[in-house]
Design a protein around this motif. Structure first.
Motif, PDB file in Angstrom:
ATOM      1  N   TYR A  19       0.843  -1.203   0.000  1.00 27.50           N
ATOM      2  CA  TYR A  19       0.000   0.000   0.000  1.00 27.50           C
ATOM      3  C   TYR A  19       0.874   1.248   0.000  1.00 27.50           C
ATOM      4  O   TYR A  19       0.629   2.200  -0.764  1.00 27.50           O
ATOM      5  N   TYR A  20       1.915   1.277   0.826  1.00 30.13           N
ATOM      6  CA  TYR A  20       2.816   2.418   0.866  1.00 30.13           C
ATOM      7  C   TYR A  20       3.535   2.606  -0.466  1.00 30.13           C
ATOM      8  O   TYR A  20       3.775   3.742  -0.894  1.00 30.13           O
ATOM      9  N   LEU A  21       3.863   1.503  -1.114  1.00 24.43           N
ATOM     10  CA  LEU A  21       4.495   1.599  -2.439  1.00 24.43           C
ATOM     11  C   LEU A  21       3.527   2.214  -3.447  1.00 24.43           C
ATOM     12  O   LEU A  21       3.908   3.077  -4.244  1.00 24.43           O
ATOM     13  N   ARG A  22       2.278   1.781  -3.421  1.00 21.32           N
ATOM     14  CA  ARG A  22       1.276   2.326  -4.344  1.00 21.32           C
ATOM     15  C   ARG A  22       1.042   3.807  -4.078  1.00 21.32           C
ATOM     16  O   ARG A  22       0.829   4.584  -5.019  1.00 21.32           O
ATOM     17  N   GLU A  23       1.088   4.205  -2.800  1.00 20.98           N
ATOM     18  CA  GLU A  23       0.828   5.604  -2.428  1.00 20.98           C
ATOM     19  C   GLU A  23       2.074   6.478  -2.550  1.00 20.98           C
ATOM     20  O   GLU A  23       2.044   7.659  -2.202  1.00 20.98           O
ATOM     21  N   ARG A  24       3.169   5.897  -3.036  1.00 24.37           N
ATOM     22  CA  ARG A  24       4.446   6.599  -3.241  1.00 24.37           C
ATOM     23  C   ARG A  24       5.015   7.161  -1.936  1.00 24.37           C
ATOM     24  O   ARG A  24       5.693   8.179  -1.925  1.00 24.37           O
ATOM     25  N   LEU A  25       4.746   6.472  -0.839  1.00 26.45           N
ATOM     26  CA  LEU A  25       5.367   6.808   0.435  1.00 26.45           C
ATOM     27  C   LEU A  25       6.700   6.097   0.586  1.00 26.45           C
ATOM     28  O   LEU A  25       7.544   6.491   1.392  1.00 26.45           O
ATOM     29  N   LEU A  26       6.875   5.048  -0.189  1.00 28.39           N
ATOM     30  CA  LEU A  26       8.092   4.245  -0.175  1.00 28.39           C
ATOM     31  C   LEU A  26       8.590   4.125  -1.608  1.00 28.39           C
ATOM     32  O   LEU A  26       7.813   3.805  -2.504  1.00 28.39           O
ATOM     33  N   PRO A  27       9.864   4.441  -1.860  1.00 30.36           N
ATOM     34  CA  PRO A  27      10.355   4.348  -3.236  1.00 30.36           C
ATOM     35  C   PRO A  27      10.379   2.899  -3.711  1.00 30.36           C
ATOM     36  O   PRO A  27      10.543   1.977  -2.897  1.00 30.36           O
ATOM     37  N   PRO A  28      10.197   2.667  -5.002  1.00 33.82           N
ATOM     38  CA  PRO A  28      10.206   1.291  -5.503  1.00 33.82           C
ATOM     39  C   PRO A  28      11.568   0.638  -5.305  1.00 33.82           C
ATOM     40  O   PRO A  28      12.600   1.317  -5.272  1.00 33.82           O
ATOM     41  N   GLY A  29      11.547  -0.675  -5.156  1.00 37.46           N
ATOM     42  CA  GLY A  29      12.800  -1.413  -5.033  1.00 37.46           C
ATOM     43  C   GLY A  29      13.454  -1.616  -6.391  1.00 37.46           C
ATOM     44  O   GLY A  29      12.905  -1.262  -7.437  1.00 37.46           O
ATOM     45  N   ARG A  30      14.635  -2.209  -6.362  1.00 31.11           N
ATOM     46  CA  ARG A  30      15.366  -2.510  -7.612  1.00 31.11           C
ATOM     47  C   ARG A  30      14.817  -3.801  -8.191  1.00 31.11           C
ATOM     48  O   ARG A  30      14.818  -4.840  -7.538  1.00 31.11           O
ATOM     49  N   ARG A  31      14.325  -3.724  -9.429  1.00 31.18           N
ATOM     50  CA  ARG A  31      13.729  -4.883 -10.078  1.00 31.18           C
ATOM     51  C   ARG A  31      14.787  -5.953 -10.354  1.00 31.18           C
ATOM     52  O   ARG A  31      15.835  -5.679 -10.914  1.00 31.18           O
ATOM     53  N   VAL A  32      14.484  -7.199  -9.935  1.00 35.02           N
ATOM     54  CA  VAL A  32      15.365  -8.325 -10.250  1.00 35.02           C
ATOM     55  C   VAL A  32      14.694  -9.298 -11.222  1.00 35.02           C
ATOM     56  O   VAL A  32      15.357  -9.999 -11.970  1.00 35.02           O
ATOM     57  N   THR A  33      13.371  -9.323 -11.192  1.00 36.47           N
ATOM     58  CA  THR A  33      12.592 -10.065 -12.183  1.00 36.47           C
ATOM     59  C   THR A  33      11.349  -9.231 -12.483  1.00 36.47           C
ATOM     60  O   THR A  33      11.151  -8.157 -11.915  1.00 36.47           O
ATOM     61  N   ALA A  34      10.501  -9.750 -13.333  1.00 38.16           N
ATOM     62  CA  ALA A  34       9.279  -9.016 -13.676  1.00 38.16           C
ATOM     63  C   ALA A  34       8.348  -8.862 -12.480  1.00 38.16           C
ATOM     64  O   ALA A  34       7.534  -7.936 -12.424  1.00 38.16           O
ATOM     65  N   THR A  35       8.461  -9.770 -11.514  1.00 35.36           N
ATOM     66  CA  THR A  35       7.524  -9.755 -10.388  1.00 35.36           C
ATOM     67  C   THR A  35       8.206  -9.558  -9.033  1.00 35.36           C
ATOM     68  O   THR A  35       7.523  -9.525  -8.008  1.00 35.36           O
ATOM     69  N   GLN A  36       9.530  -9.427  -9.004  1.00 32.55           N
ATOM     70  CA  GLN A  36      10.229  -9.306  -7.730  1.00 32.55           C
ATOM     71  C   GLN A  36      11.183  -8.116  -7.737  1.00 32.55           C
ATOM     72  O   GLN A  36      11.724  -7.749  -8.785  1.00 32.55           O
ATOM     73  N   ALA A  37      11.355  -7.553  -6.557  1.00 34.66           N
ATOM     74  CA  ALA A  37      12.267  -6.424  -6.397  1.00 34.66           C
ATOM     75  C   ALA A  37      13.076  -6.610  -5.121  1.00 34.66           C
ATOM     76  O   ALA A  37      12.683  -7.351  -4.216  1.00 34.66           O
ATOM     77  N   GLU A  38      14.199  -5.922  -5.061  1.00 35.76           N
ATOM     78  CA  GLU A  38      15.050  -5.946  -3.877  1.00 35.76           C
ATOM     79  C   GLU A  38      15.030  -4.575  -3.202  1.00 35.76           C
ATOM     80  O   GLU A  38      14.934  -3.544  -3.863  1.00 35.76           O
TER      81      GLU A  38
END
Length: 214
Positions: A19-38
């Motif tokens: 939810y925080y990611l969608r609301e841009r309260l938390l920056p997106p992680g680094r994409r490692v696959t199409a469905t996963q981030a670090e």
């Protein structure tokens, strides 16, 4: 770290983090696959700050997003970044009014700032929500019949100057940039009630010392 570890280390559920990611309260992680981030330690620090603002400070999500936008605005100098981020936090009501009590309050505050040599605060004036809140507080005390004179206010302000210097000493122990501004926001959200609590506790101790506890 992956999302599950971020959740485990922060104590925040995966659903809430998303939810925080969608609301841009938390920056997106680094994409490692199409469905996963670090995610890294900066995400963990930001997540804890978001939780402090929303859960402890009762800051609305939209306001938290605005605050964090200023935190990350590298186009501003540090003073402007700190000011913009803390001004965006919820402030006390500033219904100053235009009666004699308000006029007197403005005069008292201006005289106080002049006495202290706080010229920057005088120049900014009512553009600052903090300045407006102080005028409202002094004016309200005037209307209640508990006016504060310049001589009574100066000691309070001088002590606050020492607190502010200590605040920035602590701030400068942090890495420069966003982490310093994050620390200032955390301080505004959490230290304000801490300082208020210490003041009230000190009043209790001083009252007992002067008047006894019976």
């Amino acid at each position: 770290m992956r999302l599950g570890e971020l959740s485990e280390r922060s104590g925040v559920s995966i659903a809430t983090i998303k939810y925080y990611l969608r609301e841009r309260l938390l920056p997106p992680g680094r994409r490692v696959t199409a469905t996963q981030a670090e995610y890294d330690e900066s995400h963990l620090r930001r997540l804890r700050l978001v939780r402090a603002m929303i859960q402890v400070g009762r800051v609305p999500v939209a306001t938290a997003r605005e605050v964090l936008g200023h935190v990350d605005d590298e186009s501003l100098g540090l003073t402007m970044r700190l000011g913009a981020a803390t001004w965006a936090l919820p402030q006390p009501e500033d219904e100053v009014g235009d009666d004699a009590a308000a006029a007197s309050a403005r005069g008292t505050l201006d005289a106080l700032l002049a006495e202290l040599g706080w010229d920057t605060a005088r120049e900014i004036g009512d553009l600052s929500p903090v300045h407006r809140g102080l005028v409202t507080a002094i004016a309200t005390l005037n209307r209640l019949g508990f006016p504060l004179s310049l001589d009574e206010l100066v000691p309070y302000a001088r002590h606050m100057g020492e607190v502010a210097a200590h605040d920035l000493d602590l701030l400068e122990t942090r890495p420069p940039g966003s982490e310093q501004v994050e620390a200032a926001v955390a301080s505004a959200v959490l230290y304000d009630p801490l300082l208020l609590g210490l003041r009230r506790l000190a009043q209790e101790v001083e009252s007992a010392r002067r008047y006894g506890i019976t």
